[in-house]
Scaffold this motif. Structure first.
Motif, PDB file in Angstrom:
ATOM      1  N   THR A   1       0.847  -1.195   0.000  1.00 36.42           N
ATOM      2  CA  THR A   1       0.000   0.000   0.000  1.00 36.42           C
ATOM      3  C   THR A   1       0.877   1.238   0.000  1.00 36.42           C
ATOM      4  OG1 THR A   1      -1.679  -1.200   1.258  1.00 36.42           O
ATOM      5  CG2 THR A   1      -1.864   1.197   1.200  1.00 36.42           C
ATOM      6  N   ARG A   2       0.472   2.253  -0.779  1.00 34.90           N
ATOM      7  CA  ARG A   2       1.199   3.525  -0.732  1.00 34.90           C
ATOM      8  C   ARG A   2       0.692   4.307   0.483  1.00 34.90           C
ATOM      9  NH1 ARG A   2       4.582   6.068  -3.962  1.00 34.90           N
ATOM     10  NH2 ARG A   2       4.267   4.521  -5.616  1.00 34.90           N
ATOM     11  N   ILE A   3       1.631   4.692   1.336  1.00 38.10           N
ATOM     12  CA  ILE A   3       1.303   5.290   2.634  1.00 38.10           C
ATOM     13  C   ILE A   3       1.970   6.655   2.740  1.00 38.10           C
ATOM     14  CG2 ILE A   3       1.457   5.019   5.142  1.00 38.10           C
ATOM     15  CD1 ILE A   3       1.606   2.005   4.692  1.00 38.10           C
ATOM     16  N   LEU A   4       1.194   7.661   3.160  1.00 38.52           N
ATOM     17  CA  LEU A   4       1.733   8.996   3.425  1.00 38.52           C
ATOM     18  C   LEU A   4       2.129   9.068   4.897  1.00 38.52           C
ATOM     19  CD1 LEU A   4       2.266  11.924   2.484  1.00 38.52           C
ATOM     20  CD2 LEU A   4      -0.052  12.467   3.246  1.00 38.52           C
ATOM     21  N   VAL A   5       3.438   9.343   5.157  1.00 37.16           N
ATOM     22  CA  VAL A   5       3.975   9.398   6.519  1.00 37.16           C
ATOM     23  C   VAL A   5       4.209  10.866   6.873  1.00 37.16           C
ATOM     24  CG1 VAL A   5       5.759   8.623   8.090  1.00 37.16           C
ATOM     25  CG2 VAL A   5       5.056   7.156   6.181  1.00 37.16           C
ATOM     26  N   VAL A   6       3.461  11.399   7.843  1.00 36.30           N
ATOM     27  CA  VAL A   6       3.577  12.794   8.283  1.00 36.30           C
ATOM     28  C   VAL A   6       4.290  12.794   9.628  1.00 36.30           C
ATOM     29  CG1 VAL A   6       2.361  14.939   8.735  1.00 36.30           C
ATOM     30  CG2 VAL A   6       1.412  13.297   7.103  1.00 36.30           C
ATOM     31  N   GLU A   7       5.555  13.284   9.652  1.00 38.59           N
ATOM     32  CA  GLU A   7       6.365  13.274  10.872  1.00 38.59           C
ATOM     33  C   GLU A   7       7.361  14.416  10.779  1.00 38.59           C
ATOM     34  OE1 GLU A   7       7.822  13.050  14.165  1.00 38.59           O
ATOM     35  OE2 GLU A   7       6.636  11.209  13.889  1.00 38.59           O
ATOM     36  N   ASP A   8       7.421  15.260  11.840  1.00 32.59           N
ATOM     37  CA  ASP A   8       8.316  16.422  11.802  1.00 32.59           C
ATOM     38  C   ASP A   8       9.740  16.089  12.220  1.00 32.59           C
ATOM     39  OD1 ASP A   8       8.346  17.750  14.988  1.00 32.59           O
ATOM     40  OD2 ASP A   8       7.011  16.098  14.446  1.00 32.59           O
ATOM     41  N   ASP A   9       9.975  15.002  12.962  1.00 26.95           N
ATOM     42  CA  ASP A   9      11.323  14.619  13.399  1.00 26.95           C
ATOM     43  C   ASP A   9      11.972  13.812  12.274  1.00 26.95           C
ATOM     44  OD1 ASP A   9      13.592  13.427  14.565  1.00 26.95           O
ATOM     45  OD2 ASP A   9      12.677  13.555  16.556  1.00 26.95           O
ATOM     46  N   PRO A  10      13.077  14.295  11.672  1.00 27.63           N
ATOM     47  CA  PRO A  10      13.663  13.584  10.512  1.00 27.63           C
ATOM     48  C   PRO A  10      14.151  12.182  10.864  1.00 27.63           C
ATOM     49  CG  PRO A  10      15.098  15.376  11.256  1.00 27.63           C
ATOM     50  CD  PRO A  10      13.810  15.544  11.985  1.00 27.63           C
ATOM     51  N   ARG A  11      14.677  11.971  12.081  1.00 20.71           N
ATOM     52  CA  ARG A  11      15.161  10.635  12.440  1.00 20.71           C
ATOM     53  C   ARG A  11      14.006   9.658  12.536  1.00 20.71           C
ATOM     54  NH1 ARG A  11      18.223  12.594  17.683  1.00 20.71           N
ATOM     55  NH2 ARG A  11      16.235  13.686  17.732  1.00 20.71           N
TER      56      ARG A  11
ATOM     57  N   ASN B   1      -0.588  12.488  -5.453  1.00 19.33           N
ATOM     58  CA  ASN B   1      -0.439  11.037  -5.388  1.00 19.33           C
ATOM     59  C   ASN B   1      -1.810  10.435  -5.097  1.00 19.33           C
ATOM     60  OD1 ASN B   1       2.768  10.509  -5.260  1.00 19.33           O
ATOM     61  ND2 ASN B   1       2.260  12.325  -4.031  1.00 19.33           N
ATOM     62  N   GLY B   2      -2.576  10.211  -6.138  1.00 20.60           N
ATOM     63  CA  GLY B   2      -3.948   9.766  -5.971  1.00 20.60           C
ATOM     64  C   GLY B   2      -4.079   8.335  -5.503  1.00 20.60           C
ATOM     65  N   ASP B   3      -2.964   7.537  -5.518  1.00 23.57           N
ATOM     66  CA  ASP B   3      -3.055   6.134  -5.111  1.00 23.57           C
ATOM     67  C   ASP B   3      -2.730   5.918  -3.643  1.00 23.57           C
ATOM     68  OD1 ASP B   3      -0.451   6.920  -5.401  1.00 23.57           O
ATOM     69  OD2 ASP B   3       0.246   5.032  -6.277  1.00 23.57           O
ATOM     70  N   ILE B   4      -2.609   6.969  -2.850  1.00 22.34           N
ATOM     71  CA  ILE B   4      -2.331   6.808  -1.416  1.00 22.34           C
ATOM     72  C   ILE B   4      -3.541   6.152  -0.755  1.00 22.34           C
ATOM     73  CG2 ILE B   4      -1.981   8.051   0.759  1.00 22.34           C
ATOM     74  CD1 ILE B   4      -0.320  10.074  -0.754  1.00 22.34           C
ATOM     75  N   GLY B   5      -3.256   5.077  -0.017  1.00 20.22           N
ATOM     76  CA  GLY B   5      -4.350   4.339   0.621  1.00 20.22           C
ATOM     77  C   GLY B   5      -4.375   4.434   2.128  1.00 20.22           C
TER      78      GLY B   5
ATOM     79  N   HIS C   1       6.122  18.042   7.208  1.00 23.58           N
ATOM     80  CA  HIS C   1       5.352  19.108   7.850  1.00 23.58           C
ATOM     81  C   HIS C   1       3.871  18.886   7.531  1.00 23.58           C
ATOM     82  CE1 HIS C   1       3.875  23.096   8.982  1.00 23.58           C
ATOM     83  NE2 HIS C   1       5.008  23.241   9.651  1.00 23.58           N
ATOM     84  N   PRO C   2       2.980  19.059   8.523  1.00 24.83           N
ATOM     85  CA  PRO C   2       1.563  18.776   8.271  1.00 24.83           C
ATOM     86  C   PRO C   2       0.941  19.672   7.203  1.00 24.83           C
ATOM     87  CG  PRO C   2       1.863  19.837  10.411  1.00 24.83           C
ATOM     88  CD  PRO C   2       3.224  19.437   9.930  1.00 24.83           C
ATOM     89  N   ALA C   3       1.512  20.860   6.969  1.00 23.85           N
ATOM     90  CA  ALA C   3       0.940  21.752   5.957  1.00 23.85           C
ATOM     91  C   ALA C   3       1.136  21.221   4.539  1.00 23.85           C
ATOM     92  CB  ALA C   3       1.554  23.147   6.087  1.00 23.85           C
ATOM     93  N   LYS C   4       2.082  20.271   4.348  1.00 19.09           N
ATOM     94  CA  LYS C   4       2.350  19.736   3.015  1.00 19.09           C
ATOM     95  C   LYS C   4       1.487  18.527   2.689  1.00 19.09           C
ATOM     96  CE  LYS C   4       7.243  21.096   3.357  1.00 19.09           C
ATOM     97  NZ  LYS C   4       8.646  20.592   3.296  1.00 19.09           N
ATOM     98  N   ALA C   5       0.721  18.027   3.645  1.00 20.69           N
ATOM     99  CA  ALA C   5       0.006  16.772   3.453  1.00 20.69           C
ATOM    100  C   ALA C   5      -1.028  16.879   2.331  1.00 20.69           C
ATOM    101  CB  ALA C   5      -0.665  16.357   4.760  1.00 20.69           C
ATOM    102  N   ALA C   6      -1.802  17.960   2.302  1.00 24.03           N
ATOM    103  CA  ALA C   6      -2.858  18.087   1.301  1.00 24.03           C
ATOM    104  C   ALA C   6      -2.272  18.113  -0.117  1.00 24.03           C
ATOM    105  CB  ALA C   6      -3.682  19.351   1.563  1.00 24.03           C
ATOM    106  N   ARG C   7      -1.149  18.802  -0.308  1.00 23.54           N
ATOM    107  CA  ARG C   7      -0.543  18.878  -1.641  1.00 23.54           C
ATOM    108  C   ARG C   7      -0.016  17.517  -2.097  1.00 23.54           C
ATOM    109  NH1 ARG C   7       3.141  22.160  -0.576  1.00 23.54           N
ATOM    110  NH2 ARG C   7       4.980  20.842  -0.721  1.00 23.54           N
ATOM    111  N   LEU C   8       0.616  16.765  -1.165  1.00 15.60           N
ATOM    112  CA  LEU C   8       1.120  15.441  -1.521  1.00 15.60           C
ATOM    113  C   LEU C   8      -0.027  14.480  -1.830  1.00 15.60           C
ATOM    114  CD1 LEU C   8       4.024  15.098   1.076  1.00 15.60           C
ATOM    115  CD2 LEU C   8       4.220  15.397  -1.391  1.00 15.60           C
ATOM    116  N   LEU C   9      -1.127  14.594  -1.109  1.00 15.30           N
ATOM    117  CA  LEU C   9      -2.276  13.752  -1.399  1.00 15.30           C
ATOM    118  C   LEU C   9      -2.851  14.068  -2.780  1.00 15.30           C
ATOM    119  CD1 LEU C   9      -4.111  13.793   2.074  1.00 15.30           C
ATOM    120  CD2 LEU C   9      -3.086  11.803   0.961  1.00 15.30           C
ATOM    121  N   ALA C  10      -2.855  15.342  -3.135  1.00 17.79           N
ATOM    122  CA  ALA C  10      -3.396  15.729  -4.437  1.00 17.79           C
ATOM    123  C   ALA C  10      -2.527  15.227  -5.586  1.00 17.79           C
ATOM    124  CB  ALA C  10      -3.538  17.251  -4.508  1.00 17.79           C
TER     125      ALA C  10
END
Length: 668
Positions: free
Chosen positions: A541-551, A583-587, A572-581
């Motif tokens: 599954t293609r997964i969007l990982v939102v996490e501010d700590d790089p490690r 990458n339409g296959d994120i599940g 950064h949480p502000a980038k989530a909507a743009r990445l979702l738009a």
């Protein structure tokens, strides 16, 4: 010849002469009747004036008595509360008994006030309300005294501090002021009545003297009546002077008593201020002491665990190429150290009431029976273990794993107290408690689990601190002092109560009071941990990982790739909507909870409607997040730290549509 002047020619009496004779006979009768009527009216007026005067004086005296009783009740109540404050601070039993005597004295004073106002309709409501407020205040102070008697000094101090600001005390003061103000108003009316009665008496005297001058014809009768009237008037005046003198003395006594009460009130205010300052200093000292203990204890335990983790990883790095088997052993040791660190975190969170439990209906008799072998292996062969199972089918609603740890900790403490030799008794029983009979337990049925030993026991000083975190009497390295504090947090989370009885040289007895569950152990829900351990196979599954700590972001990306999924990084949480738009296959969306600018739940709520259907897995290491399920909108939550297997199980549960509360947490 003269007689003929009053007769006509026929010898008949002239009309004028006849009317004058009638007047001579009637006028004296009229005068006598007027005299008698006047005397009667005067006598009646004098009697009424004296009676009114006496009644007014009696009512005036009663008002003074009611005011004195109200002031006395206020003083006794104030002294009783001062004595209770001394008892809470000093824990002196004699001071506690003195408080009870003073409070009973205040109750007697209130009954005397109630009796004195029984005929005063305008005061009946005030006194009844005062009695009710006094009873409520008595319950509050009795609860403070009871907490103090059971060595709950801090709870008693906090309760007494709250009671000092309670509405009951303000209501008692307001009602006393209302009673006194009402009597003062009534006293002014009665003083006016006394004055009017005196004026009427004086008017009677003046009228009598006037009649004595006018009706001089009846000197003897008037003299006798004057003597009687004068005697009565003299007695009335003397009585009035005596009553006035008595009223003056009473007024002086009231003024003196009021001055004493004012001085007592000022002293009480000063003592309250000093007590508040002392409480602030005490709280600050305790806070600093707790911070020192908490810092030292956590640093000690975590340094030991980090030493295991760092040492194991370093050795594994050295042996990885030449000796992979030995490297794997060192990696296992590092994982064990990390697991111990996570376990310590859960113990701290359980003590702070932040770690969610997984409760179920548990049979306490079966619980002890299942732990028999574990207890025997833990405490050794030199200790005789006795089981007394008398719960007889009553169940408790607890986290079974946490309860087993609590019982095992108590057995280890008992073993150390007996120095490895002695007799350990584990008992289950039933108890029906009334409200407040044991600590803060509500009324109802309770299962009592008791762990008793015949070891060295504890002194009162040690017994008063056993629930403090990191407090221990064991040598350095033998214990962290979290055992009893963890058990205290577990029992309170389960809405129960813990009580310890101990004497030096006579052993200790720890009693756990847990509410009875109406569910049977057979009806309990299936183990959520077993569900989490079940294998869940899912396609990549293609997964969007939102996490501010790089490690953490890199580690999560690597873990998802290892599990066969296709992760997309978002720092950064502000980038989530743009990445979702784009990458339409994120599940699936995996998001941290606490991030800059906005939290994870806020980010999910702000997504466009086109992405609101996507499943979400929140990942967090903050203890309070697990209790804020309303913010997560029923999405699954995975707690840090987690293993690769736990992450896989959580992903499988979310992607398969299972969002049962606690599933992801159990995956740890």
């Amino acid at each position: 010849m003269a007689d003929n002047d009053h007769r006509d020619a026929q010898g008949r009496e002239l009309p004028g002469r006849r009317w004058r004779g009638v007047l001579r006979r009637v006028v004296p009768l009229l005068l006598i009747a007027l005299l008698i009527g006047s005397l009667g009216a005067l006598l009646y007026t004098a009697s009424n004036a004296s009676r009114d005067h006496g009644r007014a004086l009696a009512e005036q005296q009663r008002s003074f008595e009611i005011i004195a009783l109200a002031r006395g009740f206020e003083a006794r109540t104030a002294r009783a509360e001062v004595t209770l404050a001394r008892y809470v601070i000093s824990l002196d039993p004699d001071t506690g008994r003195l408080f009870q005597d003073q409070w009973r004295g205040a109750a007697n004073q209130l009954r005397a006030l109630h009796y004195a106002t029984r005929g005063s309709g305008w005061q009946r409501g005030n006194v009844e309300a005062l009695r009710h407020a006094f009873e409520q205040r008595g319950k509050t102070l009795s609860e403070i005294g009871l907490r103090t008697t059971y060595d709950q000094k801090m709870a008693a101090l906090a309760k007494f501090h709250q009671a000092g600001k309670s509405r009951d005390l303000q209501r008692i003061t307001a009602l006393l002021d209302r009673v006194i103000q009402a009597e003062n108003a009534r006293l002014r009316e009665r003083s006016l009545a006394v004055s009017l009665a005196g004026d009427r008496t004086e008017w009677v005297g003046r009228t009598w003297r006037l009649f004595g001058l006018v009706l001089l014809v009846c000197v003897l009768f008037a003299a006798w009546f004057a003597n009687v009237a004068f005697t009565e008037r003299r007695n009335a005046r003397r009585q009035a002077e005596l009553e006035t003198e008595r009223a003056d003395r009473m007024e002086a006594a009231v003024r003196a008593r009021t001055a004493e009460l004012s001085d007592a009130y000022e002293r009480l205010k000063r003592e309250s201020g000093e007590r508040a300052a002392a409480e602030d200093n005490l709280r600050q000292m305790q806070k600093m002491d707790a911070i020192g203990q908490l810092t030292g204890g956590i640093a000690h335990d975590f340094n030991n665990m980090l030493a295991v983790v760092v040492g194991g990883l370093e050795l594994a790095k050295r042996k990885l190429r030449l000796k992979p088997e030995e490297a794997a052993r060192h990696l296992d040791n590092a994982m064990e150290g990390a697991g111990r660190a996570a376990a310590l975190t859960r113990r701290l969170l359980a003590f702070a009431r932040s770690e969610p439990l997984l409760p179920a209906a548990v049979d306490p008799d079966a619980l002890l029976s299942g732990m028999a072998d574990l207890i025997d292996r833990t405490i050794g062969d030199q200790i005789i273990v006795i089981f007394r199972q008398e719960a007889q089918g009553w169940c408790i609603f607890v986290d079974q794993h946490q309860m087993e740890n609590a019982i095992l900790n108590l057995c280890v403490n008992a073993r150390d107290a007996m120095d490895g030799r002695g007799r350990l008794t584990l008992t289950t029983g039933r108890a029906v408690l009334s409200a407040g009979e044991i600590g803060e337990c509500a009324a109802g049925d309770y299962v009592v689990m008791t762990v008793a030993d015949n070891g060295c026991g504890m002194t009162p000083d040690v017994l008063a601190r056993v629930f403090e975190p990191f407090f221990t009497t064991k040598p350095v390295g033998k214990g962290t002092g979290l055992g009893l504090s963890q058990i205290f947090g577990l029992v309170r989370q389960s809405e129960g109560e813990i009580r310890i009885e101990s004497e030096p040289g006579k052993g200790s007895s720890v009693q756990l009071y847990l509410p009875r569950s109406m569910l049977n152990a057979d009806d309990a829900a299936p183990d959520a941990g077993a569900f989490a351990r079940a294998p869940v196979e899912q396609p990549p599954t293609r997964i969007l990982v939102v996490e501010d700590d790089p490690r953490v972001l890199n580690q999560t990306m690597a873990a998802l790739s290892e599990l066969g999924h296709l992760p997309i990084a978002c720092d950064h949480p502000a980038k989530a909507a743009r990445l979702l738009a784009h990458n339409g296959d994120i599940g699936l969306i995996i998001s941290d909870v606490l991030m800059p600018d906005m939290t994870g739940p806020e980010m999910i709520r702000a997504l466009p409607p086109a992405f609101q259907h996507l499943p979400v897995l929140f990942v967090t290491g903050y203890a309070g997040d697990s209790n804020e399920r309303a913010d997560f909108q029923d999405h699954a939550v995975l707690r840090k730290p987690y293993t690769l297997a736990a992450l896989g199980q959580a992903l499988g549960a979310v992607l398969s549509g299972s969002r049962r509360p606690g599933t992801a947490a159990a995956a740890e």
